[in-house]
Write a protein that holds these residues in place. Sequence first.
Motif, short mmCIF file in Angstrom:
data_model
loop_
_atom_site.label_atom_id
_atom_site.label_comp_id
_atom_site.label_asym_id
_atom_site.label_seq_id
_atom_site.Cartn_x
_atom_site.Cartn_y
_atom_site.Cartn_z
N ASN A 197 -3.73 -5.86 -8.85
CA ASN A 197 -4.90 -6.43 -8.18
C ASN A 197 -5.61 -5.44 -7.26
N LYS A 198 -5.12 -4.19 -7.24
CA LYS A 198 -5.70 -3.13 -6.41
C LYS A 198 -5.80 -3.57 -4.95
N LEU A 199 -4.68 -4.06 -4.44
CA LEU A 199 -4.59 -4.50 -3.05
C LEU A 199 -3.45 -3.78 -2.35
N PRO A 200 -3.66 -3.33 -1.12
CA PRO A 200 -2.55 -2.73 -0.36
C PRO A 200 -1.55 -3.80 0.07
N VAL A 201 -0.31 -3.36 0.28
CA VAL A 201 0.79 -4.24 0.68
C VAL A 201 1.32 -3.79 2.03
N LEU A 202 1.66 -4.74 2.87
CA LEU A 202 2.28 -4.41 4.15
C LEU A 202 3.65 -3.78 3.92
N VAL A 203 3.77 -2.51 4.27
CA VAL A 203 5.06 -1.81 4.28
C VAL A 203 4.92 -0.68 5.29
N SER A 204 5.99 -0.39 6.00
CA SER A 204 5.90 0.64 7.04
C SER A 204 6.90 1.75 6.78
N LYS A 205 6.64 2.90 7.36
CA LYS A 205 7.57 4.02 7.26
C LYS A 205 8.94 3.66 7.83
N GLU A 206 8.95 2.82 8.87
CA GLU A 206 10.22 2.39 9.44
C GLU A 206 11.07 1.66 8.41
N TRP A 207 10.45 0.80 7.63
CA TRP A 207 11.19 0.07 6.59
C TRP A 207 11.69 1.03 5.53
N VAL A 208 10.85 2.00 5.15
CA VAL A 208 11.25 2.98 4.14
C VAL A 208 12.49 3.73 4.61
N ALA A 209 12.52 4.05 5.90
CA ALA A 209 13.64 4.81 6.44
C ALA A 209 14.91 3.98 6.54
N SER A 210 14.77 2.67 6.70
CA SER A 210 15.95 1.84 6.99
C SER A 210 16.42 1.00 5.81
N THR A 211 15.68 1.01 4.70
CA THR A 211 16.01 0.16 3.55
C THR A 211 16.13 1.03 2.30
N LEU A 214 13.47 0.82 -0.90
CA LEU A 214 12.01 0.96 -0.78
C LEU A 214 11.53 2.32 -1.27
N SER A 215 12.18 3.39 -0.85
CA SER A 215 11.68 4.72 -1.19
C SER A 215 11.73 4.98 -2.69
N SER A 216 12.64 4.31 -3.40
CA SER A 216 12.75 4.52 -4.85
C SER A 216 11.68 3.77 -5.63
N ILE A 217 11.00 2.82 -4.98
CA ILE A 217 10.00 2.00 -5.67
C ILE A 217 8.58 2.48 -5.38
N LEU A 218 8.34 2.99 -4.18
CA LEU A 218 7.01 3.43 -3.81
C LEU A 218 6.60 4.65 -4.62
#
Length: 319
Positions: A197-211, A214-218
């Motif tokens: 849908n060409k829409l941004p999603v709420l995600v933060s660098k903090e989540w990427v670092a702690s989960t 996340l980093s494998s999907i982005l």
Amino acid sequence: MIRNILIAVVTATTLGIADASLSRADYSPSGLQRTLSERLGYPADAKLLIVHADDLGMAHSINAATIKAFESGLVSSGSIMVPCPWLPEIAAYARAHPEADLGLHLTLTSEWTSYRWGPVLSRDRVSSLLDRSNYFYLTESEAASHANAREVEAEIRAQIDRARAFGIQPTHLDSHMGTLYQNKALFETLLRVARDNKLPVLVSKEWVASTDYLSSILIPSDIAIDRIITIGPGVAAQGWANFYADAMKSIQPGVTEMVIHIAYDDDEMRAATVDHPDWGAAWRQRDLEFFTSDTFRRLLQANHIKLVTWREIGKAQYR
């Protein structure tokens, strides 16, 4: 509401991880990667803030109070719960105010014990999303543990389609109570639907670092904002303003989202949220009062913080 991994603490440092929003187009002539702030047209050291009101469409009280907050110029964004009863009212506002920064608070839970809702799709098509009463589950953990990813995808696509049928042109996506962030399969589903849908999603660098997942999907074209701040149940009513004031003073350069919940402390909200003081009527009245106050306006000015929107982020991501 945002829970579990989605409740971020206010910190005074920026996490030193790779910017998940960068692609080959995001290099400056000097060869250095551009920050998200620079992609939005601001200096690298700018302090940018999205003040984001959740749960629009859930109740008239929430709609009316949040519209008042939008009109103050101090709340810059919000997201709508499509399955909820007061969708038509906020959809009328969205049609009349196409400039409003309104996303979708994709909804797979129904947390209030006496005020419930279910899916947009027929119940036989998304049975894994429903409890014994044929409503969405009360909690994000229950919903995630029972959900079939294919049924989740069908339902959230239907919520987007329904929003557009009502004349809402969403600027971004997030997830009510963080259900779609609870495991890898659900987050992959969210990102796939958002990209389609060409829409941004709420995600933060903090989540990427702690989960871990996340980093494998982005992918390089995805955007991660720098941090998220939201108040939690541990803050007493008398400490409300101090929590937010301290958070504002601690905001670092980059893009921060302040997730808030606005409504009037009236009969409707007290009845809807009975026996559930967290995120209840009094909680939401306190958020309304702080984020439409001169105190908040002065904090923005004193700390050189600029309000921005998800519409700007979406343009940067899908330019």
